[in-house]
Scaffold this motif. Sequence first.
Motif, PDB file in Angstrom:
ATOM      1  N   SER A   1       2.857  -0.834 -16.435  1.00 24.98           N
ATOM      2  CA  SER A   1       1.391  -0.829 -16.409  1.00 24.98           C
ATOM      3  C   SER A   1       0.889  -1.498 -15.137  1.00 24.98           C
ATOM      4  O   SER A   1       1.526  -2.393 -14.588  1.00 24.98           O
ATOM      5  N   SER A   2      -0.263  -1.045 -14.682  1.00 29.03           N
ATOM      6  CA  SER A   2      -0.843  -1.603 -13.465  1.00 29.03           C
ATOM      7  C   SER A   2      -1.450  -2.981 -13.749  1.00 29.03           C
ATOM      8  O   SER A   2      -2.087  -3.182 -14.785  1.00 29.03           O
ATOM      9  N   PRO A   3      -1.264  -3.914 -12.810  1.00 30.29           N
ATOM     10  CA  PRO A   3      -1.810  -5.258 -13.030  1.00 30.29           C
ATOM     11  C   PRO A   3      -3.308  -5.320 -12.732  1.00 30.29           C
ATOM     12  O   PRO A   3      -3.756  -6.090 -11.886  1.00 30.29           O
ATOM     13  N   MET A   4      -4.078  -4.497 -13.438  1.00 23.27           N
ATOM     14  CA  MET A   4      -5.531  -4.462 -13.231  1.00 23.27           C
ATOM     15  C   MET A   4      -6.201  -5.200 -14.385  1.00 23.27           C
ATOM     16  O   MET A   4      -5.667  -5.215 -15.499  1.00 23.27           O
ATOM     17  N   ASP A   5      -7.376  -5.766 -14.130  1.00 21.31           N
ATOM     18  CA  ASP A   5      -7.973  -6.614 -15.175  1.00 21.31           C
ATOM     19  C   ASP A   5      -8.505  -5.814 -16.357  1.00 21.31           C
ATOM     20  O   ASP A   5      -8.767  -6.381 -17.408  1.00 21.31           O
TER      21      ASP A   5
ATOM     22  N   GLY B   1      -4.503   5.100  -1.754  1.00 26.71           N
ATOM     23  CA  GLY B   1      -5.617   6.049  -1.792  1.00 26.71           C
ATOM     24  C   GLY B   1      -5.568   7.020  -2.957  1.00 26.71           C
ATOM     25  O   GLY B   1      -6.479   7.821  -3.127  1.00 26.71           O
ATOM     26  N   GLY B   2      -4.495   6.967  -3.777  1.00 24.68           N
ATOM     27  CA  GLY B   2      -4.348   7.962  -4.841  1.00 24.68           C
ATOM     28  C   GLY B   2      -4.813   7.498  -6.210  1.00 24.68           C
ATOM     29  O   GLY B   2      -4.879   8.295  -7.145  1.00 24.68           O
ATOM     30  N   GLY B   3      -5.113   6.228  -6.358  1.00 29.11           N
ATOM     31  CA  GLY B   3      -5.536   5.703  -7.660  1.00 29.11           C
ATOM     32  C   GLY B   3      -6.847   6.350  -8.087  1.00 29.11           C
ATOM     33  O   GLY B   3      -7.682   6.710  -7.249  1.00 29.11           O
TER      34      GLY B   3
ATOM     35  N   VAL C   1      -9.443   5.174  -9.501  1.00 31.15           N
ATOM     36  CA  VAL C   1     -10.690   4.439  -9.219  1.00 31.15           C
ATOM     37  C   VAL C   1     -10.661   3.866  -7.800  1.00 31.15           C
ATOM     38  O   VAL C   1     -11.344   2.902  -7.487  1.00 31.15           O
ATOM     39  N   CYS C   2      -9.837   4.509  -6.973  1.00 33.08           N
ATOM     40  CA  CYS C   2      -9.617   3.990  -5.622  1.00 33.08           C
ATOM     41  C   CYS C   2     -10.559   4.679  -4.637  1.00 33.08           C
ATOM     42  O   CYS C   2     -10.673   5.903  -4.647  1.00 33.08           O
ATOM     43  N   THR C   3     -11.217   3.901  -3.798  1.00 28.85           N
ATOM     44  CA  THR C   3     -12.050   4.518  -2.756  1.00 28.85           C
ATOM     45  C   THR C   3     -11.505   4.184  -1.366  1.00 28.85           C
ATOM     46  O   THR C   3     -12.181   4.352  -0.362  1.00 28.85           O
TER      47      THR C   3
ATOM     48  N   ASP D   1       2.953   4.855  -7.864  1.00 30.86           N
ATOM     49  CA  ASP D   1       1.765   4.133  -8.329  1.00 30.86           C
ATOM     50  C   ASP D   1       0.471   4.847  -7.937  1.00 30.86           C
ATOM     51  O   ASP D   1       0.149   4.950  -6.763  1.00 30.86           O
ATOM     52  N   GLY D   2      -0.257   5.304  -8.956  1.00 34.00           N
ATOM     53  CA  GLY D   2      -1.584   5.886  -8.709  1.00 34.00           C
ATOM     54  C   GLY D   2      -1.597   7.393  -8.839  1.00 34.00           C
ATOM     55  O   GLY D   2      -0.646   8.081  -8.462  1.00 34.00           O
ATOM     56  N   GLY D   3      -2.660   7.903  -9.448  1.00 32.24           N
ATOM     57  CA  GLY D   3      -2.884   9.349  -9.488  1.00 32.24           C
ATOM     58  C   GLY D   3      -2.168  10.078 -10.605  1.00 32.24           C
ATOM     59  O   GLY D   3      -2.260  11.304 -10.693  1.00 32.24           O
ATOM     60  N   ILE D   4      -1.463   9.356 -11.477  1.00 32.26           N
ATOM     61  CA  ILE D   4      -0.719  10.027 -12.554  1.00 32.26           C
ATOM     62  C   ILE D   4      -1.652  10.227 -13.752  1.00 32.26           C
ATOM     63  O   ILE D   4      -2.227   9.277 -14.261  1.00 32.26           O
TER      64      ILE D   4
ATOM     65  N   VAL E   1       7.131   4.944 -13.153  1.00 28.53           N
ATOM     66  CA  VAL E   1       5.746   5.216 -12.768  1.00 28.53           C
ATOM     67  C   VAL E   1       4.895   4.002 -13.132  1.00 28.53           C
ATOM     68  O   VAL E   1       5.189   3.310 -14.105  1.00 28.53           O
ATOM     69  N   MET E   2       3.861   3.764 -12.344  1.00 23.95           N
ATOM     70  CA  MET E   2       2.892   2.721 -12.680  1.00 23.95           C
ATOM     71  C   MET E   2       1.587   3.403 -13.065  1.00 23.95           C
ATOM     72  O   MET E   2       1.091   4.277 -12.345  1.00 23.95           O
ATOM     73  N   LEU E   3       1.048   3.008 -14.219  1.00 23.85           N
ATOM     74  CA  LEU E   3      -0.134   3.690 -14.746  1.00 23.85           C
ATOM     75  C   LEU E   3      -1.322   2.757 -14.873  1.00 23.85           C
ATOM     76  O   LEU E   3      -1.205   1.642 -15.374  1.00 23.85           O
TER      77      LEU E   3
ATOM     78  N   LYS F   1     -14.218  -0.037 -20.522  1.00 19.05           N
ATOM     79  CA  LYS F   1     -14.395  -0.085 -19.068  1.00 19.05           C
ATOM     80  C   LYS F   1     -13.049   0.048 -18.351  1.00 19.05           C
ATOM     81  O   LYS F   1     -12.041  -0.440 -18.823  1.00 19.05           O
ATOM     82  N   TYR F   2     -13.052   0.756 -17.249  1.00 21.66           N
ATOM     83  CA  TYR F   2     -11.877   0.815 -16.361  1.00 21.66           C
ATOM     84  C   TYR F   2     -12.371   0.615 -14.943  1.00 21.66           C
ATOM     85  O   TYR F   2     -13.296   1.296 -14.507  1.00 21.66           O
ATOM     86  N   ARG F   3     -11.790  -0.347 -14.239  1.00 23.59           N
ATOM     87  CA  ARG F   3     -12.293  -0.593 -12.882  1.00 23.59           C
ATOM     88  C   ARG F   3     -11.181  -0.978 -11.920  1.00 23.59           C
ATOM     89  O   ARG F   3     -10.159  -1.554 -12.308  1.00 23.59           O
TER      90      ARG F   3
HETATM   91  P1  IMP Z   1      -4.491   5.324 -11.635  1.00 20.99           P
HETATM   92  O1  IMP Z   1      -3.342   5.249 -12.589  1.00 20.99           O
HETATM   93  O2  IMP Z   1      -4.626   6.644 -10.948  1.00 20.99           O
HETATM   94  O3  IMP Z   1      -5.783   4.887 -12.262  1.00 20.99           O
HETATM   95  O4  IMP Z   1      -4.156   4.303 -10.443  1.00 20.99           O
HETATM   96  C1  IMP Z   1      -3.836   2.941 -10.636  1.00 20.99           C
HETATM   97  C2  IMP Z   1      -3.513   2.311  -9.296  1.00 20.99           C
HETATM   98  O5  IMP Z   1      -4.662   2.338  -8.429  1.00 20.99           O
HETATM   99  C3  IMP Z   1      -3.156   0.846  -9.336  1.00 20.99           C
HETATM  100  O6  IMP Z   1      -1.872   0.580  -9.824  1.00 20.99           O
HETATM  101  C4  IMP Z   1      -3.367   0.433  -7.888  1.00 20.99           C
HETATM  102  O7  IMP Z   1      -2.274   0.771  -7.075  1.00 20.99           O
HETATM  103  C5  IMP Z   1      -4.548   1.281  -7.470  1.00 20.99           C
HETATM  104  N1  IMP Z   1      -5.805   0.506  -7.491  1.00 20.99           N
HETATM  105  C6  IMP Z   1      -6.241  -0.339  -8.449  1.00 20.99           C
HETATM  106  N2  IMP Z   1      -7.460  -0.845  -8.141  1.00 20.99           N
HETATM  107  C7  IMP Z   1      -7.787  -0.330  -6.948  1.00 20.99           C
HETATM  108  C8  IMP Z   1      -8.933  -0.480  -6.099  1.00 20.99           C
HETATM  109  O8  IMP Z   1      -9.912  -1.168  -6.402  1.00 20.99           O
HETATM  110  N3  IMP Z   1      -8.893   0.193  -4.928  1.00 20.99           N
HETATM  111  C9  IMP Z   1      -7.821   0.984  -4.578  1.00 20.99           C
HETATM  112  N4  IMP Z   1      -6.759   1.179  -5.354  1.00 20.99           N
HETATM  113  C10 IMP Z   1      -6.734   0.522  -6.534  1.00 20.99           C
END
Ligand code: IMP
Length: 338
Positions: free
Chosen positions: A54-58, A176-178, A180-182, A216-219, A236-238, A262-264
């Motif tokens: 899992s991603s270390p996001m809050d 750049g693939g997450g 919520v990533c900009t 990590d990201g975009g899955i 994979v990291m999600l 919420k997801y941020r």
């Molecule tokens: P997701 O599974 O596509 O939602 O991507 C999760 C991944 O996005 C995380 O594991 C980080 O690598 C990346 N990420 C998380 N927060 C941010 C952000 O604020 N800006 C850019 N990338 C982020």
Amino acid sequence: MKIYSKEELNNHSLSLTYDDLSLIPTVISEVKTRSEVNIKSKFMGIELAVPVVSSPMDSVTGITMAKELSSLGALGVVNRFGSTLNELFADDKIVEGIKAVSISLTSDEGLIEKLAASNLIICIDTANANNAYVLKKCEEIKKKYKVKVMIGNIAHGGTLRDIVNAGADAVRIGIGGGSVCTTSIQTGIGIGQISSLLDVYFARKEMKLDIELIADGGIKSPGDVAKALACGADVVMLGRMLAGTKETPGEIIKYNDQLWKKYRGSASFGVKMKGEFIEGEETMVPYKGAVKGVINAISDGLKSSMSYLNCETIDDLRKKDTFAILSTSSYLERLPKK
Ligand code: IMP
């Protein structure tokens, strides 16, 4: 139609991501049922029942999520935000069932010492591993303690030797693939997730480096998990796939007769709150109930994919070299219609 190997995908003229690819079964499968397929693996010294981190996001991994993932045989990386890390050592003892914890570049030595003493994997959670301070921190931790360290993120393999020399045991791949990533919008940095992964995979192979790879990201789906592993990822990291589940931190919100959470992004305004540079979005995702449902869906999807592809183990899947690059119409054809 051409059938591409990983090497050919890596040499493709354009950057590729999950939706550009499909896995092609080319042999008669010897797998009788999905239950014969073994998706167990070892990652950073830990036995996983399913290769998911899992991603270390809050809004994804607090203590409850990390414990639940651990009981499901996946790996949760506890986030470093707010008071989460203090709660980890509430009675001066680490909460049980925690396997990995993230820190920032400014985390104090006392915390690192405690994590190391508890034999936890440390994730240095930064946006860019190609940074002298990140590598220095990794090197310091590895020299001082006997712990496993993951760092990130990188988008190609050009610096993989430096990352390995700094002592990193695993690296998060994807910029750049997450969802919520900009970052790419704000900076113009980043390439497709599959191309990033393959570039690092071949760098590791060519330089014979010893490091584990985290896609990590975009899955977005169990199918994307299968594609990442077939392209050589160790796990994979999600973020989004786990977001909105019962075990994520945060309240359930009822809005327009639907339940949401919420997801941020870790670099979103809501996390930073200080007028710093923002590289992430904040959003609401539908409430999904227990995370067990998501992990089971991934596990079932992965097993099914492997039975189509005649793979008994994840290592067999990683060796698969039969990919298609999809035209936009082929991609659209694959989506269910309303
Ligand atoms: P997701 O599974 O596509 O939602 O991507 C999760 C991944 O996005 C995380 O594991 C980080 O690598 C990346 N990420 C998380 N927060 C941010 C952000 O604020 N800006 C850019 N990338 C982020």
